[in-house]
Design a protein around this motif. Structure first.
Motif, PDB file in Angstrom:
ATOM      1  N   LYS A   6      40.674  10.194   7.527  1.00 36.04           N
ATOM      2  CA  LYS A   6      39.407   9.379   7.184  1.00 36.04           C
ATOM      3  C   LYS A   6      39.679   8.280   6.447  1.00 36.04           C
ATOM      4  N   GLU A   7      38.585   7.365   6.517  1.00 44.75           N
ATOM      5  CA  GLU A   7      39.026   6.154   5.613  1.00 44.75           C
ATOM      6  C   GLU A   7      38.585   6.382   4.196  1.00 44.75           C
ATOM      7  N   LEU A   8      39.253   5.819   3.359  1.00 46.94           N
ATOM      8  CA  LEU A   8      39.062   5.922   1.803  1.00 46.94           C
ATOM      9  C   LEU A   8      38.020   4.941   1.277  1.00 46.94           C
ATOM     10  N   ALA A   9      37.236   5.612   0.271  1.00 44.63           N
ATOM     11  CA  ALA A   9      36.430   4.967  -0.570  1.00 44.63           C
ATOM     12  C   ALA A   9      37.056   4.442  -1.781  1.00 44.63           C
ATOM     13  N   ILE A  10      37.965   5.497  -2.199  1.00 49.66           N
ATOM     14  CA  ILE A  10      38.758   5.170  -3.505  1.00 49.66           C
ATOM     15  C   ILE A  10      39.735   5.916  -3.305  1.00 49.66           C
ATOM     16  N   LYS A  11      40.911   5.140  -3.753  1.00 49.90           N
ATOM     17  CA  LYS A  11      42.288   5.731  -3.742  1.00 49.90           C
ATOM     18  C   LYS A  11      43.091   5.349  -4.882  1.00 49.90           C
ATOM     19  N   ILE A  12      43.465   6.830  -5.727  1.00 48.61           N
ATOM     20  CA  ILE A  12      43.845   6.575  -6.980  1.00 48.61           C
ATOM     21  C   ILE A  12      45.282   7.114  -6.952  1.00 48.61           C
ATOM     22  N   LYS A  56      46.129   6.132 -27.593  1.00 48.20           N
ATOM     23  CA  LYS A  56      46.001   7.750 -27.217  1.00 48.20           C
ATOM     24  C   LYS A  56      45.754   7.627 -25.811  1.00 48.20           C
ATOM     25  N   GLN A  57      46.677   8.338 -25.279  1.00 51.23           N
ATOM     26  CA  GLN A  57      46.503   8.540 -23.773  1.00 51.23           C
ATOM     27  C   GLN A  57      45.322   9.384 -23.472  1.00 51.23           C
ATOM     28  N   VAL A  58      44.550   9.124 -22.691  1.00 49.95           N
ATOM     29  CA  VAL A  58      43.213   9.792 -22.136  1.00 49.95           C
ATOM     30  C   VAL A  58      43.321  10.396 -20.976  1.00 49.95           C
ATOM     31  N   LEU A  59      43.989   9.691 -20.097  1.00 50.79           N
ATOM     32  CA  LEU A  59      44.077  10.256 -18.594  1.00 50.79           C
ATOM     33  C   LEU A  59      45.623  10.068 -18.111  1.00 50.79           C
ATOM     34  N   PHE A  60      45.954  11.347 -17.477  1.00 48.68           N
ATOM     35  CA  PHE A  60      47.486  11.371 -17.166  1.00 48.68           C
ATOM     36  C   PHE A  60      47.843  11.443 -15.653  1.00 48.68           C
ATOM     37  N   ASP A  61      48.500  10.566 -15.232  1.00 48.80           N
ATOM     38  CA  ASP A  61      48.952  10.557 -14.040  1.00 48.80           C
ATOM     39  C   ASP A  61      48.124  11.248 -12.781  1.00 48.80           C
ATOM     40  N   ILE A  62      46.857  10.525 -12.849  1.00 49.08           N
ATOM     41  CA  ILE A  62      45.879  11.024 -11.837  1.00 49.08           C
ATOM     42  C   ILE A  62      46.136  10.550 -10.606  1.00 49.08           C
ATOM     43  N   SER A  63      46.163  11.332  -9.461  1.00 51.58           N
ATOM     44  CA  SER A  63      46.074  10.825  -8.144  1.00 51.58           C
ATOM     45  C   SER A  63      45.064  11.373  -7.293  1.00 51.58           C
ATOM     46  N   LEU A  64      44.308  10.756  -6.311  1.00 52.57           N
ATOM     47  CA  LEU A  64      43.155  11.408  -5.967  1.00 52.57           C
ATOM     48  C   LEU A  64      42.346  10.286  -4.731  1.00 52.57           C
ATOM     49  N   ASP A  65      42.169  10.971  -3.910  1.00 55.61           N
ATOM     50  CA  ASP A  65      41.582  10.270  -2.727  1.00 55.61           C
ATOM     51  C   ASP A  65      39.937  10.524  -2.548  1.00 55.61           C
ATOM     52  N   LEU A  66      39.558   9.692  -2.282  1.00 55.71           N
ATOM     53  CA  LEU A  66      37.950  10.015  -2.075  1.00 55.71           C
ATOM     54  C   LEU A  66      37.507   9.172  -0.959  1.00 55.71           C
ATOM     55  N   PRO A  67      37.369  10.184   0.328  1.00 51.86           N
ATOM     56  CA  PRO A  67      37.024   9.381   1.561  1.00 51.86           C
ATOM     57  C   PRO A  67      35.576   8.778   1.570  1.00 51.86           C
ATOM     58  N   GLU A  69      48.119   0.383 -15.684  1.00 48.17           N
ATOM     59  CA  GLU A  69      49.182   1.533 -14.953  1.00 48.17           C
ATOM     60  C   GLU A  69      48.627   2.392 -14.007  1.00 48.17           C
ATOM     61  N   GLY A  70      49.667   2.331 -12.720  1.00 45.70           N
ATOM     62  CA  GLY A  70      49.260   3.112 -11.816  1.00 45.70           C
ATOM     63  C   GLY A  70      48.602   2.282 -10.764  1.00 45.70           C
ATOM     64  N   GLY A 117      42.400  15.384 -19.661  1.00 51.56           N
ATOM     65  CA  GLY A 117      42.968  14.173 -18.851  1.00 51.56           C
ATOM     66  C   GLY A 117      43.935  14.405 -17.702  1.00 51.56           C
ATOM     67  N   ARG A 118      43.933  15.698 -17.195  1.00 50.75           N
ATOM     68  CA  ARG A 118      44.823  15.982 -15.994  1.00 50.75           C
ATOM     69  C   ARG A 118      43.873  16.697 -14.909  1.00 50.75           C
ATOM     70  N   LEU A 119      44.204  16.206 -13.799  1.00 51.73           N
ATOM     71  CA  LEU A 119      43.324  17.085 -12.436  1.00 51.73           C
ATOM     72  C   LEU A 119      43.848  18.482 -12.474  1.00 51.73           C
TER      73      LEU A 119
END
Ligand code: ATP
Ligand code: MG
Lengths: 248, 383
Positions: free
Chosen positions: A15-21, A35-46, A76-77, A232-234
C-alpha cells in the motif's frame, strides 16, 4: 504481539504510505534537563487506515501526534509525511505541511466570536478557495448534522456540536491525514460515539488516514488498527483488518 | 461573500463591554492630546497676536534678534535700500525699547513699560484710534504718549490727560489704544520717534529695531522677500508677517516652559493611550491563545496573526478617534466661551490630521507590543 508487527509491515509494503516513521527519537529540554520521551519509533501508516493510539498517561502519545503534525522541529531518525521528510526541517518549512493535516483537539478551540460556519471558513481560507468558502463550510457542517446550526456561535452549541464544528473545520479541506487527540474526552458516551462514527464515515469515503489518541475503550471498534505506546516505546500493534473481515 | 472572515472585527465586537472601554480609553487619550495641543496653540497665538495690528507685509529684523521686544538694532540705511526693490511701496522704521513708568496713582511704584515709536506720519498700526489726523497731531506733541488699555492695571491710570513720569521725565497720556504686549510686555506705550529720542537718549534714530515694509498691490510677497534677501547685506533678515510671528513663537515656546508643559502633556496622553490599548489587546490575545495556536497548527503563518492584532489596533484607533475629536470640538468651544476669547483655542485641519496620525501610531505601538504574545504561542502546546 511482536509477531503482528512484522506481519503488519509486510502487508503495508504494497500500500501507499501516508506516514512513514523510522527510528525516531524525541527529547524535551536541552543540556542537563534533556529528557527522552520517544524511543526508536518505527511505524508505517498506509493511506486510508484508521488507527487508534492508546497507552498510559505520560507515555508520549500527544507528543507523537504533534510530531506527525509537523508542529515541532525534529532532529533524529526519519519521519515522512505524505512522502516529505520532516526531520531536519526548520520551523518555517513545516507550516505548508500542516495544511495537509486536519487537527482535532480535546478542547474544540473554536473562536467564540465567530459563527460555526465562519470557524470552518477560516480553514477554507487557507486554500484560497475564498469564493466558495461559505458553501463548502455549510456543506461540511450539513454532513455532520449541523445544517440548522451554521450561524450559531459556539456559546449556543452543545459540547458534542462544538466538537463536530471542530471536526468540520479539520475536514473541510479534505486533508490526507487527520490527527485527533482524545476528541471524545469532553463528551458523554452517546455524543462521543456519534462523533467518531461520523469521523470514520468521512475518512473511509475520502481515503483519509486517521490517527486518534483515545482512552475511551468504547470506541476502539471504529479502528482498523490499534497501536499501544508505553514509556515512549511502541509496545504492540494489532491490525484488526486482518482479524475481522471488513465489508467495504 | 468572497471576503475573508474579519477575525479582528468579530473579536472586537464579541466582547461589547471591553470594546466600549477600549473606545472610551482611546477617545480619552485623543481628547487629552487635543486639549494639550489646543492650549499650546492658543497660548502660542497670544504670544504674538499684536503683530496682526501691524500695517505691514514684510519685516526686517537683525539676525541676532530672537523676538520683537529684545532687538538688536540695524542701520536705517537697509530700509532705504529696500525701498528701491520692485514691489516695495513704502518702508517705515519702527523703534522699540523699555522705559521706567511711574504709576500715577499711589504708591507710585515704577515698572518697565514697553515702547513702540515711529514717525507719526507713517501708518504703522491698524488700530482705528491711531488713524485719525487728530491722533497724529497729538502724537507729534513733545512728551505726549498713547497708552495701551490692555496694559496691566498695576501701571496705574490710563485716563487721557494723566501726567506722570517716564524715565524720570514728565509725560502726559494723550490717547488710548488697545493692543496688548503678548508674552513680551505687561504694558505698552506708543510715542513719536522724536519723543523716543528724548526718553531713551542716547538713542540715535539711524539705528532701527524693526523695519516695516508695505508692498504694492499685486506684488508677490515671496518674490519680494527673495529679492530683498539678495539685495540686502547679512545684518538683516527678511520675514513675512507669518514668518516673523513664527520666529517669535518659536522663541517663546522654547524659552518659556509652555512648550515643555504641553509637549509633556501630549506625550503623557500618548503613553496613557498606548497603555490602555495595550491592556485591551493583551487581554483579548490572552483569551484567544488556544485559538491562535490552533490557527498556527492549521498552517496559518505568523503574518496572519500579526494582521489580526494590527487590524484590531487600527479599528480601535478609528473608533476612538472620532468621539475624541467630537468631544474636543465641544470643549474647545466651551473654553473659548469661558475665557471670553482671551484663550483662542481653535481647531485646525493640520491638528486634526496630526492627532489622527498620533492615534494610529499609538494603537499600532500597542498592537506591536501585544502581538508578540500571540506570535509566541506554540501550536504544539494546544494538544
Ligand atoms: N512541553 C514539554 N516539556 C517537557 N516535557 C514534556 C512536555 N510535554 C510533555 N512532556 C513530557 O513528555 C512525556 C509525554 O507526554 P505526553 O503529553 O506526550 O503524554 P501522553 O501520552 O499524551 O499523556 P496523557 O495520556 O496524559 O495525555 C511526559 O512525561 C510529559 O511530562
Ligand atoms: Mg496527551
Amino acid at each position: 504481539m511482536v509477531a503482528t508487527i512484522s506481519e503488519q509491515n509486510s502487508v503495508s509494503v504494497a500500500k501507499e504510505l501516508a506516514i512513514k516513521i523510522e527510528h525516531l527519537n524525541f527529547y524535551f529540554g536541552t543540556g542537563e534537563l534533556r529528557k527522552q520521551v520517544l524511543f526508536d519509533i518505527s511505524l508505517d501508516l498506509p493511506k486510508g487506515q484508521i488507527v487508534i493510539l492508546t497507552g498510559p498517561s505520560g507515555s508520549g502519545k500527544t507528543t507523537l501526534l504533534t510530531l506527525l503534525g509537523a508542529l515541532r522541529t525534529l532532529h533524529e531518525g526519519s519521519l515522512q509525511v505524505l512522502g516529505k521528510e520532516i526531520v531536519g526541517l526548520p520551523d518555517k518549512a513545516l507550516i505548508p505541511i500542516r495544511r495537509n493535516i486536519g487537527f482535532i483537539f480535546q478542547a474544540h478551540n473554536l473562536f467564540e466570536s465567530l459563527s460555526a460556519s465562519q470557524n470552518v471558513e477560516t480553514s477554507v481560507e487557507l486554500t484560497r478557495n475564498i469564493g466558495e468558502k461559505r458553501q463548502l463550510a455549510v456543506d461540511m457542517l450539513g454532513q455532520l448534522g449541523l445544517s440548522d446550526r451554521v450561524d450559531y456561535k459556539p456559546n449556543a452549541l452543545s459540547g458534542g456540536q462544538k466538537q463536530r464544528v471542530a471536526i468540520a473545520r479539520a475536514m473541510v479541506n479534505r486533508p490526507k491525514i487527520i490527527l485527533a487527540d482524545e476528541p471524545t474526552a469532553a463528551l458523554d458516551k452517546a455524543s462521543g460515539r456519534d462523533v467518531v462514527t461520523l469521523m470514520r464515515h468521512f475518512c473511509e469515503e475520502a481515503g483519509t488516514t486517521v490517527l486518534m489518541v483515545t482512552h475511551d475503550n468504547r470506541i476502539l471498534d471504529v479502528a482498523d488498527r490499534i497501536i499501544n505506546l508505553v514509556d515512549g516505546r511502541l509496545e504492540s500493534d494489532s491490525d484488526l483488518e486482518t482479524q475481522t473481515s471488513r465489508i467495504s | 461573500m468572497g471576503r475573508r472572515v474579519s477575525v479582528a472585527w468579530m473579536n472586537l465586537l464579541h466582547e461589547r463591554t471591553r470594546l466600549l472601554v477600549a473606545i472610551a480609553g482611546v477617545a480619552f487619550a485623543v481628547l487629552l492630546i487635543f486639549m494639550n495641543l489646543g492650549f499650546l496653540g492658543a497660548l502660542t497665538a497670544t504670544t504674538t497676536n499684536f503683530y496682526e495690528q501691524f500695517n505691514a507685509d514684510l519685516f526686517l529684523s537683525s539676525p541676532e534678534t530672537l523676538e520683537v521686544s529684545t532687538t538688536t538694532a540695524f542701520p536705517r540705511e537697509r530700509l532705504y535700500q529696500a525701498e528701491g526693490i520692485p514691489g516695495v511701496s513704502r518702508v517705515m522704521p519702527l523703534y522699540s525699547g523699555y522705559v521706567l513708568w511711574r504709576n500715577p496713582d499711589p504708591p507710585h511704584t515704577s515698572r518697565a513699560m514697553f515702547v513702540w515709536a515711529y514717525n507719526p506720519d507713517d501708518p504703522v498700526f491698524l488700530m482705528p484710534e491711531l488713524e485719525t489726523p487728530s491722533a497724529r497731531r497729538i502724537l507729534q506733541q513733545p512728551n505726549v504718549v498713547f497708552y495701551d488699555l490692555r496694559s496691566r492695571p498695576d501701571f496705574g491710570s490710563s485716563e487721557i490727560g494723566t501726567v506722570t513720569e517716564a524715565a524720570r521725565r514728565q509725560v502726559t497720556i494723550g490717547g488710548n489704544y488697545s493692543l496688548g504686549g503678548g508674552f513680551a510686555a505687561d504694558g505698552t506705550l506708543i510715542m513719536s520717534d522724536q519723543n523716543f529720542v528724548r526718553y531713551l537718549s542716547p538713542r540715535p534714530l539711524d539705528l532701527v529695531d524693526t523695519g516695516l515694509i508695505q508692498l504694492t498691490p499685486g506684488a508677490n510677497p515671496e518674490r519680494v522677500v527673495r529679492a530683498l534677501e539678495q539685495a540686502l547685506p547679512a545684518d538683516v533678515d527678511v520675514y513675512t508677517k507669518a514668518g516673523i510671528m513664527l520666529r517669535d513663537q518659536t522663541y517663546w515656546i522654547s524659552s518659556t516652559s509652555i512648550g515643555f508643559i504641553f509637549g509633556l502633556g501630549v506625550l503623557v496622553s500618548f503613553v496613557v493611550g498606548i497603555v490602555i490599548v495595550y491592556q485591551i489587546l493583551y487581554t483579548d490575545i490572552r483569551d484567544h491563545l488556544p485559538e491562535y495556536a490552533t490557527m498556527k497548527a492549521m498552517g496559518y503563518r505568523n503574518r496572519y496573526l500579526f494582521q489580526i492584532v494590527l487590524q484590531e489596533a487600527l479599528l480601535l484607533a478609528a473608533m476612538g478617534y472620532v468621539p475624541g475629536l467630537i468631544v474636543s470640538l465641544g470643549l474647545y468651544e466651551l473654553t473659548l466661551n469661558a475665557t471670553a476669547g482671551s484663550l483662542p483655542v481653535q481647531m485646525n485641519l493640520s491638528r486634526v490630521g496630526f492627532v489622527l496620525v498620533l492615534t494610529i501610531l499609538m494603537c499600532s505601538v500597542s498592537g506591536l507590543i501585544s502581538v508578540r504574545k500571540a506570535l509566541s504561542t506554540d501550536p504544539a502546546e494546544v494538544f
